[in-house]
Design an enzyme around this catalytic site. Structure first.
Site, PDB file in Angstrom:
ATOM      1  N   ASP A 247     -20.903  49.142  37.208  1.00 36.63           N
ATOM      2  CA  ASP A 247     -20.161  50.397  37.108  1.00 36.63           C
ATOM      3  C   ASP A 247     -19.029  50.176  36.106  1.00 36.63           C
ATOM      4  O   ASP A 247     -18.048  49.495  36.405  1.00 36.63           O
ATOM      5  CB  ASP A 247     -19.607  50.791  38.482  1.00 36.63           C
ATOM      6  CG  ASP A 247     -18.885  52.134  38.482  1.00 36.63           C
ATOM      7  OD1 ASP A 247     -18.464  52.592  37.405  1.00 36.63           O
ATOM      8  OD2 ASP A 247     -18.727  52.707  39.574  1.00 36.63           O
TER       9      ASP A 247
ATOM     10  N   LYS B 120     -22.891  60.702  40.183  1.00 41.63           N
ATOM     11  CA  LYS B 120     -22.147  60.170  41.320  1.00 41.63           C
ATOM     12  C   LYS B 120     -20.815  60.904  41.430  1.00 41.63           C
ATOM     13  O   LYS B 120     -20.065  60.997  40.448  1.00 41.63           O
ATOM     14  CB  LYS B 120     -21.853  58.674  41.159  1.00 41.63           C
ATOM     15  CG  LYS B 120     -23.067  57.765  41.204  1.00 41.63           C
ATOM     16  CD  LYS B 120     -22.631  56.302  41.120  1.00 41.63           C
ATOM     17  CE  LYS B 120     -23.807  55.348  41.034  1.00 41.63           C
ATOM     18  NZ  LYS B 120     -23.382  53.934  40.956  1.00 41.63           N
TER      19      LYS B 120
ATOM     20  N   LYS C 287     -20.350  59.015  36.580  1.00 39.57           N
ATOM     21  CA  LYS C 287     -19.572  59.109  37.812  1.00 39.57           C
ATOM     22  C   LYS C 287     -18.237  59.772  37.523  1.00 39.57           C
ATOM     23  O   LYS C 287     -17.651  59.579  36.457  1.00 39.57           O
ATOM     24  CB  LYS C 287     -19.377  57.692  38.370  1.00 39.57           C
ATOM     25  CG  LYS C 287     -18.605  57.576  39.663  1.00 39.57           C
ATOM     26  CD  LYS C 287     -18.585  56.097  40.059  1.00 39.57           C
ATOM     27  CE  LYS C 287     -17.662  55.796  41.212  1.00 39.57           C
ATOM     28  NZ  LYS C 287     -17.640  54.341  41.507  1.00 39.57           N
TER      29      LYS C 287
END
Length: 253
Positions: free
Chosen positions: A106, A202, A170
């Site tokens: 991430d 996300k 995200k």
């Protein structure tokens, strides 16, 4: 398209399978990460993933493997939380996390550089990180939309990131004053749709209840349909959401 339907119990159980259970605190310990992995294996099924700092990626993977929970992904957050590390540092963090056993990376997009007018920093970092992950791990790019704020800026950076081909984009780190918002989520989901719907979404940062989770899950399902309703396309990143989901299912968190 229709949104999600069902009783609170059904929705809570479904949300557990889409949850990315997170612990990204400066004072995290071995004991806390082991406890996080244990919580990830709920009586109602496993969560989708746990998200930890790179230094804990190996511990999380070994712990889950020891408990026969290989299906739970380990996500390592790099350039976290401020997005100010150098590309070289991010490359080192990524390589180390993958060697330790992380399944996914991430990457916090260098949003401060972008706000200062520097687009090149983000492009270079994303390209470098994507190259390391290629064929080895899925890549999420966290945009910190609460800082970017402007809808056009969010839309533009979403498109640039999506074109590189990460697994997910995200909303937020959860470490700033404004995290996920419905407006930012809609912009991101529309950008994904505009470019073919191949990149997942996300929502993270400030999602504490089933009602909040369902708001974002419903946005994704309404736009893309039931084939999109799985942990490879939509997730909710949260630290405390699991407590509310378990309460809905008749358990204490």
């Amino acid at each position: 398209m229709t949104g999600i339907t069902g009783s609170d119990e059904e929705l809570a159980q479904r949300a557990i399978g889409l949850l990315e259970l997170t612990s990204l605190n400066n004072d995290d310990t071995v004991e806390r990460i082991i406890a996080l992995c244990h919580r990830a294996m709920t009586p109602f099924g496993p969560v989708a993933a746990v998200c930890v700092a790179p230094r804990f990626a190996g511990l999380a993977r070994r712990t889950l493997d020891d408990w026969q929970a290989r299906e739970i992904k380990v996500v390592a957050a790099v350039n976290f939380p401020g997005g100010t590390a150098s590309t070289q540092t991010v490359e080192s963090q990524t390589q180390a996390a993958l060697m330790a056993g992380a399944d996914e990376i991430d990457l916090v997009y260098p949003f401060r550089a972008l706000m200062a007018g520097n687009r090149l920093a983000g492009a270079q970092m994303l390209t470098a990180c994507k190259a390391i992950c290629e064929g080895r791990a899925g890549l999420t790019v966290t945009l910190e939309t609460g800082v970017l704020r402007d809808p056009q800026i969010i839309h533009d950076v979403c498109r640039r990131v999506i074109e590189v081909g990460p697994a997910f984009i995200k909303t937020s780190t959860g470490k700033v004053c404004v995290n996920v918002t419905p407006q930012a989520a809609r912009i991101m989901i529309e950008a994904i749709a505009e470019l073919g719907g191949q990149v997942g979404f996300k929502a993270a940062g400030g999602v504490h209840t089933l009602a909040q989770a369902n708001l974002y899950l419903d946005m994704a399902l309404s736009r893309f349909g039931p084939l999109w309703f799985g942990p490879d396309k939509v997730r909710i990143g949260a630290a405390s959401l699991l407590d509310d989901l378990l309460l809905r299912l008749g358990m204490c968190g």
